[in-house]
Motif scaffolding. Sequence first.
Motif, PDB file in Angstrom:
ATOM      1  N   GLU A 123       0.832  -1.197   0.000  1.00 35.40           N
ATOM      2  CA  GLU A 123       0.000   0.000   0.000  1.00 35.40           C
ATOM      3  C   GLU A 123       0.873   1.256   0.000  1.00 35.40           C
ATOM      4  OE1 GLU A 123      -3.497   1.867   2.841  1.00 35.40           O
ATOM      5  OE2 GLU A 123      -2.882  -0.216   3.002  1.00 35.40           O
ATOM      6  N   VAL A 124       0.489   2.240  -0.778  1.00 35.08           N
ATOM      7  CA  VAL A 124       1.217   3.499  -0.833  1.00 35.08           C
ATOM      8  C   VAL A 124       0.873   4.322   0.398  1.00 35.08           C
ATOM      9  CG1 VAL A 124       1.432   5.669  -2.099  1.00 35.08           C
ATOM     10  CG2 VAL A 124       1.312   3.519  -3.329  1.00 35.08           C
ATOM     11  N   PRO A 125       1.856   4.966   1.030  1.00 36.12           N
ATOM     12  CA  PRO A 125       1.555   5.762   2.220  1.00 36.12           C
ATOM     13  C   PRO A 125       0.607   6.911   1.884  1.00 36.12           C
ATOM     14  CG  PRO A 125       3.921   5.405   1.969  1.00 36.12           C
ATOM     15  CD  PRO A 125       3.268   4.950   0.701  1.00 36.12           C
ATOM     16  N   GLU A 126       0.001   7.490   2.924  1.00 35.52           N
ATOM     17  CA  GLU A 126      -0.878   8.638   2.734  1.00 35.52           C
ATOM     18  C   GLU A 126      -0.122   9.740   2.033  1.00 35.52           C
ATOM     19  OE1 GLU A 126      -4.004   8.851   3.570  1.00 35.52           O
ATOM     20  OE2 GLU A 126      -4.334  10.962   3.191  1.00 35.52           O
ATOM     21  N   CYS A 127      -0.729  10.346   1.037  1.00 32.83           N
ATOM     22  CA  CYS A 127      -0.046  11.353   0.238  1.00 32.83           C
ATOM     23  C   CYS A 127      -0.819  12.655   0.267  1.00 32.83           C
ATOM     24  CB  CYS A 127       0.075  10.884  -1.211  1.00 32.83           C
ATOM     25  SG  CYS A 127       0.765   9.247  -1.377  1.00 32.83           S
ATOM     26  N   ARG A 128      -0.119  13.739   0.088  1.00 33.45           N
ATOM     27  CA  ARG A 128      -0.758  15.041   0.037  1.00 33.45           C
ATOM     28  C   ARG A 128      -0.337  15.754  -1.234  1.00 33.45           C
ATOM     29  NH1 ARG A 128      -0.175  13.693   5.262  1.00 33.45           N
ATOM     30  NH2 ARG A 128      -1.767  14.310   6.715  1.00 33.45           N
ATOM     31  N   ASN A 129      -1.177  16.695  -1.655  1.00 32.49           N
ATOM     32  CA  ASN A 129      -0.972  17.340  -2.946  1.00 32.49           C
ATOM     33  C   ASN A 129      -0.196  18.638  -2.869  1.00 32.49           C
ATOM     34  OD1 ASN A 129      -2.422  15.415  -4.195  1.00 32.49           O
ATOM     35  ND2 ASN A 129      -4.316  16.562  -4.206  1.00 32.49           N
ATOM     36  N   ASN A 130       0.414  18.979  -3.999  1.00 34.95           N
ATOM     37  CA  ASN A 130       1.049  20.278  -4.097  1.00 34.95           C
ATOM     38  C   ASN A 130       0.003  21.372  -4.194  1.00 34.95           C
ATOM     39  OD1 ASN A 130       3.520  19.105  -4.157  1.00 34.95           O
ATOM     40  ND2 ASN A 130       4.029  19.685  -6.235  1.00 34.95           N
ATOM     41  N   LYS A 143      -6.296  11.552  -6.445  1.00 37.06           N
ATOM     42  CA  LYS A 143      -7.421  10.637  -6.495  1.00 37.06           C
ATOM     43  C   LYS A 143      -7.086   9.376  -5.707  1.00 37.06           C
ATOM     44  CE  LYS A 143      -9.459  13.263  -9.610  1.00 37.06           C
ATOM     45  NZ  LYS A 143      -8.698  14.460  -9.373  1.00 37.06           N
ATOM     46  N   CYS A 144      -7.913   9.047  -4.747  1.00 39.03           N
ATOM     47  CA  CYS A 144      -7.784   7.739  -4.115  1.00 39.03           C
ATOM     48  C   CYS A 144      -8.225   6.748  -5.173  1.00 39.03           C
ATOM     49  CB  CYS A 144      -8.650   7.644  -2.870  1.00 39.03           C
ATOM     50  SG  CYS A 144      -7.909   8.460  -1.452  1.00 39.03           S
ATOM     51  N   SER A 145      -7.274   6.024  -5.727  1.00 42.75           N
ATOM     52  CA  SER A 145      -7.525   5.330  -6.987  1.00 42.75           C
ATOM     53  C   SER A 145      -7.348   3.835  -6.876  1.00 42.75           C
ATOM     54  CB  SER A 145      -6.543   5.870  -8.030  1.00 42.75           C
ATOM     55  OG  SER A 145      -6.688   5.215  -9.247  1.00 42.75           O
ATOM     56  N   SER A 146      -8.130   3.144  -7.705  1.00 41.00           N
ATOM     57  CA  SER A 146      -7.985   1.712  -7.880  1.00 41.00           C
ATOM     58  C   SER A 146      -8.112   0.951  -6.579  1.00 41.00           C
ATOM     59  CB  SER A 146      -6.635   1.402  -8.519  1.00 41.00           C
ATOM     60  OG  SER A 146      -6.534   0.043  -8.821  1.00 41.00           O
ATOM     61  N   LYS A 147      -9.201   1.175  -5.908  1.00 44.93           N
ATOM     62  CA  LYS A 147      -9.485   0.414  -4.698  1.00 44.93           C
ATOM     63  C   LYS A 147     -10.089  -0.898  -5.143  1.00 44.93           C
ATOM     64  CE  LYS A 147     -10.432  -0.025  -0.195  1.00 44.93           C
ATOM     65  NZ  LYS A 147      -9.578   0.133   0.937  1.00 44.93           N
ATOM     66  N   SER A 148      -9.280  -1.899  -5.370  1.00 52.25           N
ATOM     67  CA  SER A 148      -9.773  -3.194  -5.838  1.00 52.25           C
ATOM     68  C   SER A 148      -9.958  -4.107  -4.637  1.00 52.25           C
ATOM     69  CB  SER A 148      -8.766  -3.820  -6.802  1.00 52.25           C
ATOM     70  OG  SER A 148      -8.553  -2.975  -7.898  1.00 52.25           O
ATOM     71  N   LEU A 149     -11.125  -4.672  -4.514  1.00 52.81           N
ATOM     72  CA  LEU A 149     -11.401  -5.535  -3.380  1.00 52.81           C
ATOM     73  C   LEU A 149     -12.004  -6.833  -3.843  1.00 52.81           C
ATOM     74  CD1 LEU A 149     -12.742  -2.398  -2.407  1.00 52.81           C
ATOM     75  CD2 LEU A 149     -11.677  -3.473  -0.442  1.00 52.81           C
ATOM     76  N   GLU A 150     -11.656  -7.895  -3.159  1.00 55.75           N
ATOM     77  CA  GLU A 150     -12.201  -9.202  -3.497  1.00 55.75           C
ATOM     78  C   GLU A 150     -13.198  -9.638  -2.446  1.00 55.75           C
ATOM     79  OE1 GLU A 150     -10.703 -13.630  -4.755  1.00 55.75           O
ATOM     80  OE2 GLU A 150      -9.417 -12.387  -3.530  1.00 55.75           O
ATOM     81  N   HIS A 151     -14.319 -10.140  -2.905  1.00 58.69           N
ATOM     82  CA  HIS A 151     -15.345 -10.643  -1.995  1.00 58.69           C
ATOM     83  C   HIS A 151     -14.851 -11.951  -1.389  1.00 58.69           C
ATOM     84  CE1 HIS A 151     -19.032 -11.055  -0.070  1.00 58.69           C
ATOM     85  NE2 HIS A 151     -19.817 -11.466  -1.051  1.00 58.69           N
ATOM     86  N   LYS A 152     -14.623 -11.949  -0.086  1.00 64.12           N
ATOM     87  CA  LYS A 152     -14.055 -13.148   0.538  1.00 64.12           C
ATOM     88  C   LYS A 152     -15.095 -13.962   1.309  1.00 64.12           C
ATOM     89  CE  LYS A 152     -12.642 -10.794   4.787  1.00 64.12           C
ATOM     90  NZ  LYS A 152     -11.523 -10.476   5.682  1.00 64.12           N
ATOM     91  N   THR A 153     -16.311 -13.397   1.451  1.00 57.40           N
ATOM     92  CA  THR A 153     -17.340 -14.094   2.196  1.00 57.40           C
ATOM     93  C   THR A 153     -18.046 -15.100   1.301  1.00 57.40           C
ATOM     94  OG1 THR A 153     -17.681 -12.114   3.523  1.00 57.40           O
ATOM     95  CG2 THR A 153     -19.410 -13.795   3.611  1.00 57.40           C
ATOM     96  N   GLU A 154     -18.159 -16.333   1.751  1.00 56.64           N
ATOM     97  CA  GLU A 154     -18.848 -17.345   0.965  1.00 56.64           C
ATOM     98  C   GLU A 154     -20.331 -17.016   0.881  1.00 56.64           C
ATOM     99  OE1 GLU A 154     -17.834 -19.901  -0.776  1.00 56.64           O
ATOM    100  OE2 GLU A 154     -15.764 -19.378  -0.375  1.00 56.64           O
ATOM    101  N   THR A 155     -20.860 -16.976  -0.337  1.00 56.97           N
ATOM    102  CA  THR A 155     -22.265 -16.667  -0.545  1.00 56.97           C
ATOM    103  C   THR A 155     -22.988 -17.936  -0.956  1.00 56.97           C
ATOM    104  OG1 THR A 155     -21.651 -14.461  -1.305  1.00 56.97           O
ATOM    105  CG2 THR A 155     -23.888 -15.224  -1.818  1.00 56.97           C
ATOM    106  N   VAL A 347      -2.887   5.811  -4.036  1.00 58.92           N
ATOM    107  CA  VAL A 347      -3.194   7.220  -4.273  1.00 58.92           C
ATOM    108  C   VAL A 347      -2.525   7.638  -5.583  1.00 58.92           C
ATOM    109  CG1 VAL A 347      -2.823   9.584  -3.486  1.00 58.92           C
ATOM    110  CG2 VAL A 347      -3.490   7.817  -1.863  1.00 58.92           C
ATOM    111  N   ASP A 348      -3.309   8.290  -6.411  1.00 56.74           N
ATOM    112  CA  ASP A 348      -2.855   8.795  -7.715  1.00 56.74           C
ATOM    113  C   ASP A 348      -2.477  10.258  -7.510  1.00 56.74           C
ATOM    114  OD1 ASP A 348      -2.799   9.988 -10.229  1.00 56.74           O
ATOM    115  OD2 ASP A 348      -4.440   8.803 -11.019  1.00 56.74           O
ATOM    116  N   ARG A 349      -1.200  10.568  -7.531  1.00 59.34           N
ATOM    117  CA  ARG A 349      -0.740  11.942  -7.302  1.00 59.34           C
ATOM    118  C   ARG A 349      -0.089  12.479  -8.558  1.00 59.34           C
ATOM    119  NH1 ARG A 349       3.476  10.891  -3.048  1.00 59.34           N
ATOM    120  NH2 ARG A 349       3.519   8.924  -4.148  1.00 59.34           N
ATOM    121  N   ARG A 350      -0.630  13.545  -9.072  1.00 61.09           N
ATOM    122  CA  ARG A 350      -0.084  14.086 -10.320  1.00 61.09           C
ATOM    123  C   ARG A 350       0.058  15.593 -10.234  1.00 61.09           C
ATOM    124  NH1 ARG A 350      -2.198  11.692 -15.798  1.00 61.09           N
ATOM    125  NH2 ARG A 350      -0.920  10.022 -14.915  1.00 61.09           N
ATOM    126  N   LEU A 351       1.226  16.081 -10.606  1.00 60.69           N
ATOM    127  CA  LEU A 351       1.489  17.513 -10.680  1.00 60.69           C
ATOM    128  C   LEU A 351       1.283  17.955 -12.124  1.00 60.69           C
ATOM    129  CD1 LEU A 351       2.673  20.199  -9.544  1.00 60.69           C
ATOM    130  CD2 LEU A 351       4.916  19.310 -10.165  1.00 60.69           C
TER     131      LEU A 351
END
Length: 353
Positions: A123-130, A143-155, A347-351
């Motif tokens: 995981e990338v550390p918390e970032c702040r913008n210019n 942008k807090c970006s690409s939060k990919s999560l996998e469903h781990k609970t059996e349905t 976190v997607d940080r772009r100047l």
Amino acid sequence: MAGSYPEGAPAVLADKRQQFGNRFLSDPARVFHHNAWDNVEWSEEQAAAAERKVQENSTQRVCQEKQVDYEINAHKYWNNFYKIHENGFFKDRHWLFTEFPELAPSQNQNHLKDWFLENKRSEVPECRNNEDGPSLIMEEQHKCSSKSLEHKTETPPVEENVTQKISDLEICADEFPGSSATYRILEVGCGVGNTVFPILQTNNDPGLFVYCCDFSSTAIELVQTNPEYDPSRCFAFVHDLCDEEKSYPVPKGSLDIIILIFVLSAIVPDKMQKAINRLSRLLKPGGMMLLRDYGRYDMAQLRFKKGQCLSGNFYVRGDGTRVYFFTQEELDMLFTTAGLEKVQNLVDRRLQK
């Protein structure tokens, strides 16, 4: 997503633009050589200045009467937005398949998914913008970006005689839009289809079915009247993400992918957890939820004036629509609480100058 692909990435990824994070500003004197730089770190002074701006624009809160209006009439504000802009405000998100390889055509989906699960990056550390510099005109996208999560609970499998009430319709668990599909994607907060249509245009898999919903009936009308809209492959419907009484037109445990792009930030923070909880139940075991949204101290947050703050890091725009700015920790808590396993949180940080 931040960073580029390490060695061993699938060949299908190598043919595309590398993921966010491959142009670094190592020499400040070269800042004008490109119009954008990736992963630009802040100095302590810049971070402190951003915090001061947020504290300053948060001191005067919107009165309670107006806050109630923005909540009750949220659909009207979004309808007005789309009536004014129609499909000309947002551009098609052609970065989708770079940031979210899970959305690539079906012949690559299993390969990509397996590869990413085996190669989880830290995981990338918390970032702040210019902030805007004294001698440069710069804009930082955070942008807090690409939060990919996998469903781990059996349905458990859905029984054939189970029904779910969808508005004024009764949808049987084995007779719903896209019930014969082998791969199902839902986008929540689809707007006018800037995510949905690139997916449909790129992926010709006959087993794919895409659902898309939005709070705005005007937006859904624009999707349904788009020449690219194909009812045999897509089902667009009006839905309030926060309405606990309204069901989605699919059974629990039936979706492979749920997409949330700049939509969670538009709802009241207190309602976010229940909304994510309900969505997570729609995922198949192993299904994924993909999110891209506003990060804390984005320039959009720093630009707000006094009197536009509703609550901590939650603001109202001039057109009556609202926006929240997340930290990675907040997103992590929201999704893991809903029974999802974190695959990636970057976190997607772009100047930009």
